[in-house]
Scaffold this active site. Structure first.
Site, PDB file in Angstrom:
ATOM      1  N   THR A  32       0.837  -1.197   0.000  1.00 10.46           N
ATOM      2  CA  THR A  32       0.000   0.000   0.000  1.00 10.46           C
ATOM      3  C   THR A  32       0.871   1.245   0.000  1.00 10.46           C
ATOM      4  OG1 THR A  32      -0.192   0.240   2.413  1.00 10.46           O
ATOM      5  CG2 THR A  32      -1.722  -1.281   1.326  1.00 10.46           C
ATOM      6  N   ASP A  56      -3.888   6.125   2.358  1.00 13.51           N
ATOM      7  CA  ASP A  56      -3.422   7.209   3.208  1.00 13.51           C
ATOM      8  C   ASP A  56      -3.728   6.771   4.634  1.00 13.51           C
ATOM      9  OD1 ASP A  56      -3.023   9.444   4.744  1.00 13.51           O
ATOM     10  OD2 ASP A  56      -4.258  10.781   3.542  1.00 13.51           O
ATOM     11  N   ASN A  83       4.916   0.531   8.150  1.00  9.48           N
ATOM     12  CA  ASN A  83       6.157   1.190   7.760  1.00  9.48           C
ATOM     13  C   ASN A  83       5.976   2.644   7.341  1.00  9.48           C
ATOM     14  OD1 ASN A  83       9.051   1.245   6.569  1.00  9.48           O
ATOM     15  ND2 ASN A  83       7.766   1.653   4.774  1.00  9.48           N
ATOM     16  N   SER A 134       9.641   1.514  13.948  1.00  6.78           N
ATOM     17  CA  SER A 134       9.827   2.709  14.761  1.00  6.78           C
ATOM     18  C   SER A 134      11.211   3.271  14.421  1.00  6.78           C
ATOM     19  CB  SER A 134       9.678   2.367  16.246  1.00  6.78           C
ATOM     20  OG  SER A 134       9.851   3.520  17.051  1.00  6.78           O
ATOM     21  N   TYR A 148       8.763  14.404  16.098  1.00  8.39           N
ATOM     22  CA  TYR A 148       8.971  13.050  15.577  1.00  8.39           C
ATOM     23  C   TYR A 148       9.052  12.066  16.744  1.00  8.39           C
ATOM     24  CZ  TYR A 148      11.082   9.315  12.749  1.00  8.39           C
ATOM     25  OH  TYR A 148      11.356   8.125  12.113  1.00  8.39           O
ATOM     26  N   LYS A 152       6.859   8.698  17.827  1.00 10.14           N
ATOM     27  CA  LYS A 152       7.491   7.384  17.936  1.00 10.14           C
ATOM     28  C   LYS A 152       7.455   6.844  19.370  1.00 10.14           C
ATOM     29  CE  LYS A 152       8.581   6.668  13.640  1.00 10.14           C
ATOM     30  NZ  LYS A 152       7.964   5.560  12.874  1.00 10.14           N
ATOM     31  N   THR A 183      18.122   5.939   3.393  1.00 11.25           N
ATOM     32  CA  THR A 183      16.972   5.401   2.664  1.00 11.25           C
ATOM     33  C   THR A 183      16.239   6.481   1.883  1.00 11.25           C
ATOM     34  OG1 THR A 183      15.539   5.797   4.574  1.00 11.25           O
ATOM     35  CG2 THR A 183      16.578   3.628   4.403  1.00 11.25           C
TER      36      THR A 183
END
Length: 284
Positions: A32, A56, A83, A134, A148, A152, A183
């Site tokens: 997705t 979403d 993810n 996480s 952030y 988390k 990444t």
């Protein structure tokens, strides 16, 4: 034996790497993402072993529908990988209300929506596991990442609770904590206009490191993706899996410091216990 995985946020980063590796070895993937066309190359190569849907995660109704569709069309799903994520770098004063809402809506509420949508199906089939992606920042902190971290730390507390609640149903949950990894996350990191007042502070120093590309990214994304697959293949289900030398070292230092501070307040903590309870404790 092939497995079926449901993965959010598969357009790039760990989501894309997991999808590629799993398809290459013969597994099925329900991928997705916001733009399904981003996986057209994989669909052309792997055909109906790749199921895609627009999602979403900040939309709870959409999450419930897409997860339900995946189970209906694919049957049993063995692994749910949360993810999808959004990162914002800004001091507490610099971030906008919109940025704050987006990071909480995506990383915290979005992950909660997917887990809540998946649990009835996992319970019905009597098995399955959840991997919640996480970060090291789910147990330690870095200047400029306050919002952030809020998302988390929040999802880690939620997942630790969920893991205990779902264990009787044969479902496991592991919080995966990658460290700093190239990444593309850094390139997509949202920022806010810097306030000059923070230039000479720790937040300003981290911003400078991000700007001049001296922020260290010591980990291999391919190895992290493979470590997640290996964990599932092994059958082990730890509550947390730290991935990266920085994750291991930084979280260990944070936990050690927190425990030392916690222990320093033992006498004060016990001093507020009522005399009746205190007497009972002393008798033990």
């Amino acid at each position: 034996m092939t497995s079926t995985w449901f993965i959010t946020g598969t357009s790039s980063g760990f989501g894309r790497l997991l999808t590629e590796r799993l398809l290459a070895r013969g597994d099925r993937v329900a991928a997705t993402l916001r733009r399904p066309e981003a996986l057209d190359d994989l669909r052309a190569e792997y055909g109906d072993r790749l199921w895609t849907a627009r999602l979403d995660v900040t939309d709870p109704a959409q999450a419930e529908r897409v997860v339900g569709d995946a189970f209906a069309e694919l049957g049993e799903i063995d692994v749910i990988v949360n993810n999808a994520g959004y990162g914002v770098f800004a001091s507490v004063e610099e971030a906008t209300d919109e940025q704050i809402r987006r990071v909480i809506d995506t990383n915290l509420l979005g992950s909660i929506h997917v887990i809540r949508a998946a649990l009835p199906h996992l319970r019905a089939q009597g098995h399955g596991r959840i991997l919640q992606v996480s970060t090291a920042g789910g147990q330690t902190t870095y200047p400029g990442f306050g919002y952030y971290h809020a998302s988390k730390w929040g999802i880690e507390g939620f997942c630790e609770t969920v893991a205990r609640e779902i264990a009787p149903f044969g479902i496991t949950l592991t919080i995966v904590e990658p460290g700093a990894t190239p990444t593309g996350f850094g390139a997509s990191l949202d920022t806010a206009p810097p306030m000059p007042e923070y230039a000479a502070t720790p937040a300003g120093e981290v911003r400078k490191a991000l700007t001049d590309s001296t922020f260290v990214l010591p980990n291999d994304p391919e190895r992290i993706a493979q470590a997640m697959i290996d964990l599932v293949d092994s059958g082990a289900a730890p509550l947390r899996l730290p991935l990266g030398s920085d994750t291991y070292d930084d979280i260990r230092a944070s936990l050690t410091a927190r425990l030392a501070e916690h222990d320093a307040h033992r006498n004060t903590a016990y001093a507020v216990v009522s005399e009746e309870i205190s007497g009972t404790q002393e008798q033990r």
